[in-house]
Design a protein around this motif. Structure first.
Motif, PDB file in Angstrom:
ATOM      1  N   UNK A  72       1.064  -1.398  -0.090  1.00  0.00           N
ATOM      2  CA  UNK A  72       0.590   0.312  -0.181  1.00  0.00           C
ATOM      3  C   UNK A  72       0.848   1.463  -0.087  1.00  0.00           C
ATOM      4  N   UNK A  73       0.842   2.345  -0.761  1.00  0.00           N
ATOM      5  CA  UNK A  73       1.016   3.487  -1.190  1.00  0.00           C
ATOM      6  C   UNK A  73       0.526   4.633   0.070  1.00  0.00           C
ATOM      7  N   UNK A  74       0.823   5.428   0.642  1.00  0.00           N
ATOM      8  CA  UNK A  74       0.257   6.113   1.941  1.00  0.00           C
ATOM      9  C   UNK A  74       1.160   7.538   1.453  1.00  0.00           C
ATOM     10  N   UNK A  75       0.323   8.038   1.766  1.00  0.00           N
ATOM     11  CA  UNK A  75       0.444   9.599   2.121  1.00  0.00           C
ATOM     12  C   UNK A  75      -0.002   9.900   3.609  1.00  0.00           C
ATOM     13  N   UNK A  76       1.396  10.497   3.712  1.00  0.00           N
ATOM     14  CA  UNK A  76       1.355  10.230   5.689  1.00  0.00           C
ATOM     15  C   UNK A  76       0.728  12.250   5.657  1.00  0.00           C
ATOM     16  N   UNK A  77      -0.526  13.125   6.070  1.00  0.00           N
ATOM     17  CA  UNK A  77      -0.167  14.306   6.763  1.00  0.00           C
ATOM     18  C   UNK A  77       0.412  15.192   8.129  1.00  0.00           C
ATOM     19  N   UNK A  78       0.509  16.849   7.985  1.00  0.00           N
ATOM     20  CA  UNK A  78       1.269  16.828   9.058  1.00  0.00           C
ATOM     21  C   UNK A  78       0.225  16.570  10.448  1.00  0.00           C
ATOM     22  N   UNK A  79      -1.125  16.791  10.478  1.00  0.00           N
ATOM     23  CA  UNK A  79      -1.633  16.530  11.784  1.00  0.00           C
ATOM     24  C   UNK A  79      -1.450  15.136  12.555  1.00  0.00           C
ATOM     25  N   UNK A  80      -1.392  13.932  11.634  1.00  0.00           N
ATOM     26  CA  UNK A  80      -1.023  12.557  12.078  1.00  0.00           C
ATOM     27  C   UNK A  80       0.766  12.442  12.247  1.00  0.00           C
ATOM     28  N   UNK A  81       1.387  13.498  11.695  1.00  0.00           N
ATOM     29  CA  UNK A  81       2.828  13.368  12.433  1.00  0.00           C
ATOM     30  C   UNK A  81       2.756  13.907  13.832  1.00  0.00           C
ATOM     31  N   UNK A  82       2.109  15.166  13.550  1.00  0.00           N
ATOM     32  CA  UNK A  82       2.084  16.287  15.021  1.00  0.00           C
ATOM     33  C   UNK A  82       1.678  15.772  15.879  1.00  0.00           C
TER      34      UNK A  82
END
Length: 485
Positions: free
Chosen positions: A216-226
């Protein structure tokens, strides 16, 4: 953005939430099913196929976390988005590490739900269609960079170098499964970010295992990383976005590559995720081709070298001769400062140089005493027989001239072609010297082993006529080196 034949499963213990969410997603999916808890969802997964599960995290019976774990076995190709209250943020982040593609905090706006679902379905389409995108300039650059590299280490280095050039990341990590020929072990890191932030590296390593396992390719955005790393938490720059895609191997998942950006840099989007998916797909083909070629070479080598042992089984006097010639040739090549590629050629040629004797009659091969003139043509056919055998193995094409010409003489009186001087390939002249020395100092059917001193005398007398004089001198200097005699 309606999805053709897309099926979504909503899981929540609140009937009102199920109803509202189902109405919101009807225009996105062709089918929306509902379940009141994880156990009911599992019953549906056993009989039906879904593209996406949107599940509450906390439910009686089986909660969202357990549902992700169970779905990973029962429906590994199904993506999951988790819903949670503010108190469940840490658990939601843990769900993402286990394979969930995103999470939403309750209460959420219905538009946010639509956006999250559309994003997840778009990422899923990359996985299904990742080989169907058009050729891009970056892909051509990647293809050119990876062509011609035959070992995994070089291929990975070129691949990650192109990722760095195309995506301008603050950090790249390739988390690899089952690669034994890399000094760096299960991780290949580009740039200081991952090295300087072991906590981030560990988090992404866990995530990459899920990416690799599910493809699975995935884009991880800022909210989750914060939420995962805080707004500082001891890190020089908290990741603001990341993209990760699987890299396949010949026998299943090979690993995953992750690129991230930190600080105030522009966040990655779906376009970058699409391109990285293409990069990884091409790299996967290169790795698979590399593994297939290596396996084929190994099989060819095993077949050819088994013939060497068959030759030695015919002639007990030459048992071990080929290995010793190979060892001597390797030493002489290194003594002369030849390249590693040339050293490898003479090593292999030394093992194979007498393989043609498999076609020589035993009565001639094992004759006690010198051969008479009528018997010499049969013996002198063995380089030609070797050429016929080895000519079928493409990977040995550079070895073939050495084996075929190792009985030529510099005065032109050798065989099979009567070449002289520098007409004879240099590496064939090298093997000829050590082959002659080994034959003189070993017991043969037609003579007892001579002493090293006698062999030296014969080599000196034959220098410039039978053997290359400079190579004879080099071999004699090597024999005089400490520990060589």
């Amino acid at each position: 953005m309606a999805q053709h034949k897309t099926r979504i499963l909503l899981v929540d213990d609140e009937p009102g939430v199920l109803e509202v969410c189902a109405e919101t997603l009807e225009g996105i999916a062709s089918s929306v099913s509902t379940a009141r808890d994880g156990l009911a969802a599992m019953e549906l997964l056993r009989t039906e196929t879904f593209d996406l599960i949107v599940s509450d995290l906390r439910m009686p019976g089986m909660g969202g976390l357990d549902l992700i774990k169970a779905a990973g076995t029962l429906a590994p190709d199904t993506d999951v988005i988790v819903l949670t209250g503010y108190g469940g943020i840490e658990s939601a982040v843990e769900c993402v590490k286990l394979g969930a593609v995103n999470y939403l905090l309750k209460p959420f706006k219905l538009e946010a739900l639509r956006e999250a679902v559309c994003k997840a379905l778009e990422e899923r389409s990359l996985r299904v269609k990742r080989n169907s995108y058009g050729t891009l300039a970056q892909m051509l650059a990647l293809k050119d960079a990876m062509n011609g590299h035959e070992d995994s280490k070089s291929l990975i280095k070129q691949f990650l170098g192109q990722v760095k050039s195309a995506f301008s990341p603050d950090g790249i990590a390739f988390f690899i499964k089952g690669v034994k020929d890399l000094e760096s072990g299960p991780q290949v890191l580009i740039g200081p970010y991952f090295r300087d932030n072991p906590g981030v590296r560990s988090w992404f390593e866990t995530l990459s295992a899920s990416i690799a396992a599910k493809g699975r390719p995935i884009l991880i955005e800022g909210q989750l990383l914060r939420e995962a790393f805080g707004n500082g938490n001891g890190h020089a720059a908290v990741p603001t976005s990341a993209i990760g895609v699987p890299v396949e191997g010949q026998n299943g998942p090979r690993g995953a590559v992750v690129a991230l950006r930190a600080g105030n840099t522009v966040a990655y989007g779906l376009d970058e995720l699409k391109l990285l998916t293409l990069f990884a797909a091409h790299a996967s083909l290169c790795f698979e081709s590399n593994q297939a070629c290596a396996k084929l070479k190994s099989v060819n080598g095993e077949i050819v070298f088994s013939l060497v042992h068959a030759v030695e089984a015919k002639d007990t006097y030459t048992r071990g001769h080929s290995e010793r010639v190979s060892r001597y040739a390797t030493k002489l090549a290194r003594f002369l400062g030849l390249s590693e590629a040339e050293v490898e050629l003479v090593r292999v040629a030394g093992v194979l140089h007498d393989i043609g004797k498999i076609g020589v009659p035993d009565s001639i091969l094992n004759k006690q005493g010198p051969l008479v003139s009528q018997e010499l043509p049969a013996m002198r056919q063995h380089p030609t027989i070797a050429r016929t055998i080895l000519g079928k193995v493409e990977s040995l094409s550079d070895v073939l001239p050495i084996v075929y010409h190792h009985h030529e003489r510099v005065d032109g009186n050798g065989y099979p072609d009567g070449l002289s001087g520098e007409e004879i390939p240099f590496l064939a002249r090298l093997v000829s010297v050590v082959d002659g020395f080994e034959a003189m100092t070993s017991d043969r059917a037609y003579h007892k082993a001579r002493s090293v001193d006698d062999a030296r005398t014969i080599l000196r007398k034959g220098a410039g006529s039978q053997w290359d004089a400079e190579l004879v001198n080099a071999w004699l200097q090597l024999l005089d080196a400490p520990g060589e005699n």
